[in-house]
Scaffold this motif. Structure first.
Motif, PDB file in Angstrom:
ATOM      1  N   PRO A   1      12.532   9.948   0.593  1.00  0.00           N
ATOM      2  CA  PRO A   1      12.077   9.832   1.988  1.00  0.00           C
ATOM      3  C   PRO A   1      10.861  10.693   2.309  1.00  0.00           C
ATOM      4  O   PRO A   1      10.007  10.298   3.107  1.00  0.00           O
ATOM      5  CB  PRO A   1      13.298  10.290   2.793  1.00  0.00           C
ATOM      6  N   PHE A   2      10.761  11.880   1.681  1.00  0.00           N
ATOM      7  CA  PHE A   2       9.587  12.715   1.909  1.00  0.00           C
ATOM      8  C   PHE A   2       8.335  12.087   1.296  1.00  0.00           C
ATOM      9  O   PHE A   2       7.240  12.184   1.849  1.00  0.00           O
ATOM     10  CB  PHE A   2       9.798  14.112   1.327  1.00  0.00           C
ATOM     11  N   VAL A   3       8.507  11.449   0.138  1.00  0.00           N
ATOM     12  CA  VAL A   3       7.375  10.761  -0.495  1.00  0.00           C
ATOM     13  C   VAL A   3       6.884   9.636   0.409  1.00  0.00           C
ATOM     14  O   VAL A   3       5.673   9.451   0.614  1.00  0.00           O
ATOM     15  CB  VAL A   3       7.783  10.203  -1.875  1.00  0.00           C
ATOM     16  N   VAL A   4       7.831   8.879   0.969  1.00  0.00           N
ATOM     17  CA  VAL A   4       7.464   7.792   1.877  1.00  0.00           C
ATOM     18  C   VAL A   4       6.783   8.347   3.123  1.00  0.00           C
ATOM     19  O   VAL A   4       5.792   7.787   3.614  1.00  0.00           O
ATOM     20  CB  VAL A   4       8.714   6.974   2.257  1.00  0.00           C
ATOM     21  N   ALA A   5       7.291   9.463   3.641  1.00  0.00           N
ATOM     22  CA  ALA A   5       6.678  10.080   4.820  1.00  0.00           C
ATOM     23  C   ALA A   5       5.238  10.497   4.531  1.00  0.00           C
ATOM     24  O   ALA A   5       4.340  10.279   5.359  1.00  0.00           O
ATOM     25  CB  ALA A   5       7.500  11.286   5.267  1.00  0.00           C
ATOM     26  N   LEU A   6       5.004  11.097   3.361  1.00  0.00           N
ATOM     27  CA  LEU A   6       3.637  11.485   2.985  1.00  0.00           C
ATOM     28  C   LEU A   6       2.733  10.263   2.869  1.00  0.00           C
ATOM     29  O   LEU A   6       1.566  10.291   3.282  1.00  0.00           O
ATOM     30  CB  LEU A   6       3.665  12.263   1.672  1.00  0.00           C
ATOM     31  N   PHE A   7       3.269   9.200   2.300  1.00  0.00           N
ATOM     32  CA  PHE A   7       2.495   7.962   2.166  1.00  0.00           C
ATOM     33  C   PHE A   7       2.118   7.415   3.548  1.00  0.00           C
ATOM     34  O   PHE A   7       0.964   7.024   3.789  1.00  0.00           O
ATOM     35  CB  PHE A   7       3.314   6.936   1.385  1.00  0.00           C
ATOM     36  N   LEU A   8       3.081   7.395   4.470  1.00  0.00           N
ATOM     37  CA  LEU A   8       2.811   6.893   5.813  1.00  0.00           C
ATOM     38  C   LEU A   8       1.816   7.773   6.555  1.00  0.00           C
ATOM     39  O   LEU A   8       0.944   7.283   7.287  1.00  0.00           O
ATOM     40  CB  LEU A   8       4.108   6.793   6.606  1.00  0.00           C
ATOM     41  N   LEU A   9       1.917   9.078   6.357  1.00  0.00           N
ATOM     42  CA  LEU A   9       0.959   9.988   6.995  1.00  0.00           C
ATOM     43  C   LEU A   9      -0.446   9.795   6.431  1.00  0.00           C
ATOM     44  O   LEU A   9      -1.436   9.903   7.158  1.00  0.00           O
ATOM     45  CB  LEU A   9       1.416  11.434   6.808  1.00  0.00           C
ATOM     46  N   ALA A  10      -0.526   9.503   5.121  1.00  0.00           N
ATOM     47  CA  ALA A  10      -1.835   9.221   4.520  1.00  0.00           C
ATOM     48  C   ALA A  10      -2.433   7.946   5.110  1.00  0.00           C
ATOM     49  O   ALA A  10      -3.638   7.882   5.401  1.00  0.00           O
ATOM     50  CB  ALA A  10      -1.692   9.100   3.001  1.00  0.00           C
ATOM     51  N   LEU A  11      -1.583   6.919   5.303  1.00  0.00           N
ATOM     52  CA  LEU A  11      -2.051   5.695   5.944  1.00  0.00           C
ATOM     53  C   LEU A  11      -2.538   5.976   7.364  1.00  0.00           C
ATOM     54  O   LEU A  11      -3.580   5.468   7.790  1.00  0.00           O
ATOM     55  CB  LEU A  11      -0.924   4.667   5.998  1.00  0.00           C
ATOM     56  N   LEU A  12      -1.785   6.805   8.068  1.00  0.00           N
ATOM     57  CA  LEU A  12      -2.154   7.131   9.442  1.00  0.00           C
ATOM     58  C   LEU A  12      -3.470   7.883   9.504  1.00  0.00           C
ATOM     59  O   LEU A  12      -4.328   7.605  10.354  1.00  0.00           O
ATOM     60  CB  LEU A  12      -1.040   7.961  10.085  1.00  0.00           C
ATOM     61  N   ALA A  13      -3.662   8.828   8.584  1.00  0.00           N
ATOM     62  CA  ALA A  13      -4.910   9.590   8.551  1.00  0.00           C
ATOM     63  C   ALA A  13      -6.094   8.676   8.258  1.00  0.00           C
ATOM     64  O   ALA A  13      -7.157   8.780   8.892  1.00  0.00           O
ATOM     65  CB  ALA A  13      -4.817  10.700   7.506  1.00  0.00           C
ATOM     66  N   ALA A  14      -5.904   7.764   7.299  1.00  0.00           N
ATOM     67  CA  ALA A  14      -6.988   6.829   6.966  1.00  0.00           C
ATOM     68  C   ALA A  14      -7.300   5.930   8.155  1.00  0.00           C
ATOM     69  O   ALA A  14      -8.463   5.618   8.435  1.00  0.00           O
ATOM     70  CB  ALA A  14      -6.589   5.992   5.752  1.00  0.00           C
ATOM     71  N   LEU A  15      -6.260   5.534   8.873  1.00  0.00           N
ATOM     72  CA  LEU A  15      -6.438   4.672  10.039  1.00  0.00           C
ATOM     73  C   LEU A  15      -7.218   5.384  11.136  1.00  0.00           C
ATOM     74  O   LEU A  15      -8.140   4.831  11.732  1.00  0.00           O
ATOM     75  CB  LEU A  15      -5.072   4.238  10.556  1.00  0.00           C
ATOM     76  N   LEU A  16      -6.875   6.625  11.393  1.00  0.00           N
ATOM     77  CA  LEU A  16      -7.520   7.380  12.469  1.00  0.00           C
ATOM     78  C   LEU A  16      -8.945   7.780  12.105  1.00  0.00           C
ATOM     79  O   LEU A  16      -9.766   8.013  12.990  1.00  0.00           O
ATOM     80  CB  LEU A  16      -6.699   8.620  12.808  1.00  0.00           C
ATOM     81  N   ARG A  17      -9.230   7.896  10.802  1.00  0.00           N
ATOM     82  CA  ARG A  17     -10.598   8.241  10.380  1.00  0.00           C
ATOM     83  C   ARG A  17     -11.538   7.053  10.448  1.00  0.00           C
ATOM     84  O   ARG A  17     -12.754   7.223  10.424  1.00  0.00           O
ATOM     85  CB  ARG A  17     -10.586   8.782   8.943  1.00  0.00           C
TER      86      ARG A  17
END
Length: 342
Positions: free
Chosen positions: A7-23
């Motif tokens: 679950p932490f790996v998935v959370a990191l993946f989702l946060l990376a997607l979110l960061a890319a989206l916001l950038r």
């Protein structure tokens, strides 16, 4: 060696997607889908703490987050459908009711929470499927170049909610039959799978902008047939005189306003007269324009794609193959122009 639960790996993946989206600088992302991705990441962290490290305290927060998820998914996709603003404001406030209900259960009847969440997930999954029942034309605020992907993401999100509800039922049964021996593995895997798919669906539709009822079955009504032909004639005139299909941001809602007819009327007319949806009808004109450019000019395939109104190579290539049976390069080679670049 530090153990990092899935679950932490998935959370990191989702946060990376979110960061890319916001950038991203091309378009401002849909705020509802941004919130949805962030919620999925937070929920995944809670799952990891609860079932990976045994932090029982987060168990009080997890039902609250879970109750927020289905309404947020639905509101996100509902924002891609044209609606009256007054009705929209009233309808959006209704989606706070499930959260309030779960909070009440947490105080007065905590044993009912799991069953309530199952009903909530199934109910919103069915609402999502109903929202998209007319196919891509239902999402009339999404530009035609993105509507097929957005509709596919809607169905994936609905499926993820149903899968999560099914796993919750299995978990309830495990508590009854084996005193929860397998609950950690079941809960962790089910939640991670659901959050990953919903996060992906939110990412896939985060930059599209925002129900059409199913088209009536064809009938012998001559007045309806004449009205359909009139609507199609208006669209054809807009395409031939103003080349409106080249507009990369064209949506069903915008096209209907330009034609001066309701979106539902336009969609039904196109469905009955062409046998396809409006997105396919528009793309057929775009492909015809791309073919003309490839045959008569020295533009590269990519340049022809953009000038015809497409924004992504994947969609362009898929539609080109569907309509012509060939790739753009192969089509050009058979029609007098060699590819000058990509």
């Amino acid at each position: 060696m530090l153990f990092l639960p899935l679950p932490f790996v998935v959370a990191l993946f989702l946060l990376a997607l979110l960061a890319a989206l916001l950038r991203g600088r091309d378009e401002r992302p849909n705020p509802v889908f941004v919130a949805l991705i962030a919620l999925c990441a937070l929920q995944s962290v809670m799952v990891g703490l609860r079932w990976g490290y045994g932090v029982t305290g987060v168990g009080y927060l997890m039902p609250v987050l879970a109750a927020c998820l289905p309404p947020l998914v639905y509101v996100g996709f509902r924002s891609l459908v044209h609606r009256d603003e007054a009705v929209h404001r009233l309808g959006t406030s209704v989606h706070a009711v499930p959260l309030a209900y779960i909070l009440v259960l947490m105080v007065f009847a905590p044993r009912l929470i799991d069953g309530a969440l199952v009903a909530l997930f199934v109910g919103y999954a069915l609402a999502l499927l109903a929202l998209g029942r007319a196919g891509p034309d239902a999402l009339d605020e999404v530009r035609f170049d993105s509507v097929a992907g957005a509709h596919r993401a809607l169905r994936i999100a609905a499926g993820a909610l149903l899968v999560a509800a099914a796993f919750d039922l299995v978990i309830l049964a495990d508590f009854e039959w084996s005193i929860g021996v397998n609950v950690a593995a079941l809960a962790g895997n089910a939640n991670v799978l659901m959050l990953l798919f919903i996060g992906w669906a939110a990412m896939a539709t985060s930059r599209v902008r925002a129900t059409v009822a199913p088209a009536p079955a064809p009938g012998p009504d001559p007045a309806l047939a004449a009205a359909d032909r009139d609507v199609l004639a208006r669209i054809e005139a807009l395409f031939s005189e103003q080349h409106l299909y080249r507009d990369e941001n064209l949506t069903l809602s915008r096209l209907a306003r330009r034609a001066g007819v309701p979106a539902r009327t336009l969609s039904g007319a196109v469905n009955r007269l062409t046998g396809g949806n409006v997105s396919q009808f528009v793309n057929s004109h775009r492909i015809a324009e791309a073919c003309r450019l490839l045959a008569e000019t020295d533009l590269s395939v990519t340049q022809a794609m953009y000038q015809a109104g497409f924004q992504t190579k994947s969609n362009f290539n898929r539609e080109f193959l569907r309509i012509t049976g060939l790739s753009p390069v192969a089509w050009r080679q058979g029609h007098g122009k060699e590819e000058s670049g990509s």
